[in-house]
Write a protein that holds these residues in place. Structure first.
Motif, mmCIF file in Angstrom:
data_model
loop_
_atom_site.group_PDB
_atom_site.id
_atom_site.type_symbol
_atom_site.label_atom_id
_atom_site.label_comp_id
_atom_site.label_asym_id
_atom_site.label_seq_id
_atom_site.Cartn_x
_atom_site.Cartn_y
_atom_site.Cartn_z
ATOM 1 N N LEU A 238 0.830 -1.209 0.000
ATOM 2 C CA LEU A 238 0.000 0.000 0.000
ATOM 3 C C LEU A 238 0.864 1.259 0.000
ATOM 4 C CD1 LEU A 238 -2.841 -1.033 2.492
ATOM 5 C CD2 LEU A 238 -2.920 -1.008 -0.009
ATOM 6 N N VAL A 239 2.015 1.202 0.674
ATOM 7 C CA VAL A 239 2.952 2.338 0.642
ATOM 8 C C VAL A 239 3.447 2.560 -0.787
ATOM 9 C CG1 VAL A 239 5.196 3.198 1.418
ATOM 10 C CG2 VAL A 239 3.659 2.081 3.046
ATOM 11 N N GLU A 240 3.742 1.469 -1.504
ATOM 12 C CA GLU A 240 4.163 1.581 -2.915
ATOM 13 C C GLU A 240 3.066 2.261 -3.746
ATOM 14 O OE1 GLU A 240 6.725 1.236 -4.707
ATOM 15 O OE2 GLU A 240 7.916 -0.538 -4.266
ATOM 16 N N ILE A 241 1.823 1.913 -3.483
ATOM 17 C CA ILE A 241 0.723 2.512 -4.245
ATOM 18 C C ILE A 241 0.570 3.982 -3.880
ATOM 19 C CG2 ILE A 241 -1.780 2.440 -4.628
ATOM 20 C CD1 ILE A 241 -1.593 -0.601 -4.304
ATOM 21 N N ALA A 242 0.725 4.308 -2.602
ATOM 22 C CA ALA A 242 0.684 5.714 -2.184
ATOM 23 C C ALA A 242 1.789 6.506 -2.878
ATOM 24 C CB ALA A 242 0.823 5.810 -0.667
ATOM 25 N N LYS A 243 2.952 5.873 -3.001
ATOM 26 C CA LYS A 243 4.074 6.500 -3.698
ATOM 27 C C LYS A 243 3.713 6.777 -5.157
ATOM 28 C CE LYS A 243 9.024 5.658 -4.536
ATOM 29 N NZ LYS A 243 10.152 4.728 -4.252
ATOM 30 N N ALA A 244 3.015 5.826 -5.789
ATOM 31 C CA ALA A 244 2.588 6.010 -7.176
ATOM 32 C C ALA A 244 1.594 7.160 -7.283
ATOM 33 C CB ALA A 244 1.961 4.719 -7.703
ATOM 34 N N LEU A 245 0.665 7.242 -6.313
ATOM 35 C CA LEU A 245 -0.335 8.314 -6.337
ATOM 36 C C LEU A 245 0.301 9.690 -6.171
ATOM 37 C CD1 LEU A 245 -3.167 6.680 -4.178
ATOM 38 C CD2 LEU A 245 -3.101 6.943 -6.653
ATOM 39 N N SER A 246 1.436 9.740 -5.479
ATOM 40 C CA SER A 246 2.119 11.026 -5.290
ATOM 41 C C SER A 246 2.652 11.579 -6.607
ATOM 42 C CB SER A 246 3.275 10.873 -4.290
ATOM 43 O OG SER A 246 4.383 10.212 -4.884
ATOM 44 N N LYS A 247 2.754 10.702 -7.600
ATOM 45 C CA LYS A 247 3.276 11.114 -8.907
ATOM 46 C C LYS A 247 2.158 11.421 -9.897
ATOM 47 C CE LYS A 247 7.300 8.235 -7.997
ATOM 48 N NZ LYS A 247 8.010 6.976 -8.261
ATOM 49 N N LYS A 248 0.961 11.665 -9.379
ATOM 50 C CA LYS A 248 -0.203 12.020 -10.220
ATOM 51 C C LYS A 248 -0.431 10.951 -11.296
ATOM 52 C CE LYS A 248 -0.316 15.877 -7.919
ATOM 53 N NZ LYS A 248 -1.257 16.008 -6.781
ATOM 54 N N VAL A 249 -0.570 9.726 -10.843
ATOM 55 C CA VAL A 249 -0.650 8.589 -11.753
ATOM 56 C C VAL A 249 -1.927 8.611 -12.594
ATOM 57 C CG1 VAL A 249 -1.693 7.106 -9.961
ATOM 58 C CG2 VAL A 249 -0.502 6.074 -11.884
ATOM 59 N N LYS A 250 -1.767 8.318 -13.871
ATOM 60 C CA LYS A 250 -2.898 8.159 -14.798
ATOM 61 C C LYS A 250 -3.051 6.707 -15.239
ATOM 62 C CE LYS A 250 -2.225 12.839 -16.630
ATOM 63 N NZ LYS A 250 -1.789 13.624 -17.831
ATOM 64 N N LEU A 251 -1.914 6.017 -15.341
ATOM 65 C CA LEU A 251 -1.907 4.596 -15.697
ATOM 66 C C LEU A 251 -1.010 3.872 -14.696
ATOM 67 C CD1 LEU A 251 -2.589 2.223 -17.605
ATOM 68 C CD2 LEU A 251 -0.582 2.860 -18.953
#
Length: 510
Positions: free
Chosen positions: A151-164
């Protein structure tokens, strides 16, 4: 504007001696969950590494269109700037840093080179709320479980304004509850308009969340299936993956069970770093010749710690209890002594502990049997080649040759190399910890057949697995662990998922 957020056209990627991708095509719609399925070595991870810039433009042929624009990524940073974020099967977190530091690593909240800790902590807290994690952002990542780290990895991805968002085997190391939470999170992202590409060998999960499934086989696109109509089931996906019907996922087995080969009595193990904490509490079990014995349990139940402590005390402190092989007491006070006593241990983490990824297949296979290859203290190269080639054929390792770097193999073939290494040591007792983790259904069947063959040769086999259907499908007898204790023992005929789960969630002893 195109309905597709991503189009990959005629992608071709070659490595020395191997064409990993051959004119592969993939289309992903805006706001959908699109799964990528195929056997190990089909090219799934390679395709995603091309997409994310791990393999930069110029090292492959074909075109990538993201939101209608042709992209030529030189590195992963360029793809992330456009909102394409990949989470690899091996988590890329630094255990000694805090959750907040990991989330913003490489994407720091800083002004003039100075960290803005207030903004970092506030942003991290908001992102953790989005993924349903209640931990303090200051918590050290190494102190939380694998499910929470995901979940931390996913939060990290969301911090990068993920679209895909690309998830490569995200639930491979998770228990059922954590897996379910992650799938629900993916569905929530879909509702928010985020597109996801899911790579998974767990076809029940693929069927549950996917809108579309693209199947790769031998580096080529086979077909894309629409999952919305409810007409595509797991068997249909398997047929596309392997090119045939796989009518039985577990090979037939007629056990020839003999005398007790291994008996463990009153085995107690204390935590390596917390001396007063019992990890294994007075456990007893036995294995007979020709028998496949399973250990089921939730993550943290002590299964791996038990296996490692038996195998040369590779884990734990203040270990007490008795080990008997063929009725005689043995010590196993070191890994060398365990191997000499006829034990083999296939670790759950083949990349970290089971293989030397930078070395070739030949050397990995011969590692446990080097004394047998020594002639006057010098390794007989010719004999080593013959041994490795023989194992390659017996275990059907897919590789151009035995000099191929082991790290370039697919997960299933890497697992076969690990098995080859231990089979060559000629053990009497094999401990297999998550032997099919991250492996496709076709390769799983081959691993199960190898396990059956080893049992038929009179060896005792102990299998640890988080997949209850697997435990039920291949084991003659099953022990169940919870909180470091044995809570149940059932025969193959008496076992069911409900029975095992009841024991797995039991707090007391058997």
């Amino acid at each position: 504007m195109s309905e597709y957020i991503l189009e990959m056209r005629n992608i071709t990627k070659a490595f020395p001696g191997v064409k990993a991708l051959d004119n592969v095509n993939l289309k992903v719609r805006e706001g959908e969950i699109h799964s990528l399925c195929g056997e190990n070595g089909a090219g799934k991870s390679t395709l995603m590494k091309v997409l994310s810039g791990v393999y930069p433009h110029g090292t492959y042929e074909g075109d990538i269109l993201f939101q209608g624009t042709v992209c030529e990524f030189k590195d992963i940073k360029q793809s992330e700037e456009l909102g394409i974020v990949i989470i690899h099967q091996e988590l890329a977190l630094i255990p000694y840093l805090s959750i907040a530091e990991n989330i913003y690593l490489g994407n720091e909240r800083a002004e003039k080179g100075i960290m803005n800790w207030n903004e970092t902590m506030t942003g991290a807290r908001e992102l953790l709320d989005m993924v349903g994690l209640s931990e303090n952002p200051n918590t050290q990542v190494g102190s939380i479980g694998v499910g929470k780290q995901q979940l931390v990895e996913i939060a990290k991805a969301l911090s990068k304004k993920v679209k895909l968002l690309i998830l490569d085997e995200p639930t491979a190391a998770l228990n059922e509850d954590d897996s379910e939470n992650l799938l629900e999170l993916m569905l929530e992202f879909k509702r928010q308009g985020i597109s996801c590409i899911l790579i998974s060998h767990k076809l029940n999960e693929v069927s549950k969340v996917s809108d579309s499934v693209t199947i790769l086989r031998d580096g080529q696109t086979i077909e894309t299936l629409n999952m919305k109509g409810g007409e595509v089931d797991e068997d249909r996906i398997i047929r596309g993956m392997v090119g045939r019907d796989l009518t039985n996922r577990y090979p037939e087995r007629t056990p020839k069970i003999g005398e007790i080969i291994l008996e463990i009595k009153d085995w107690t193990v204390y935590h390596e770093l917390q001396p007063g904490r019992k990890v294994i509490d007075n456990v007893s079990l036995n294995i007979r010749r020709g028998e496949v014995v399973g250990i089921a349990g939730l993550m943290g139940s002590g299964r791996t710690e038990l296996a490692m402590s038996i195998f040369g005390r590779a884990y734990g402190r203040n270990i007490t209890g008795t080990l008997q092989k063929d009725g005689k007491d043995i010590r196993n006070h070191s890994i060398t002594e365990a191997i000499e006593n006829g034990f083999a241990y296939v670790t759950e983490d083949r990349k970290e502990y089971g293989l030397i990824l930078m070395d070739d297949i030949k050397r990995n296979i011969s590692l446990t049997g080097l004394p047998k290859l020594a002639r006057n203290m010098v390794i007989d190269d010719r004999e080593e080649i013959l041994v490795a080639e023989d194992m390659r054929k017996k275990l059907k390792i897919k590789t151009p040759n035995i000099l191929q770097k082991t790290g370039n193999l697919s997960g299933g073939n890497q697992q076969k190399v690990v098995l080859s290494k231990w089979i060559y040591s000629e053990p009497d007792i094999l401990i297999l910890d998550e032997p099919t983790r991250g492996i496709d259904v076709g390769a799983k069947y081959e691993i199960y057949a190898i396990i059956n063959q080893l049992a038929n040769e009179g060896k005792g086999v102990l299998v640890i697995s988080s997949e209850l259907p697997e435990i039920l499908g291949i084991c003659d007898r099953i022990y169940v662990m919870s909180a470091g204790r044995m809570t149940g023992e059932v025969s193959r005929e008496q076992a069911s998922q409900e029975t095992l789960m009841r024991y797995m969630t039991k707090n007391g002893g058997a």
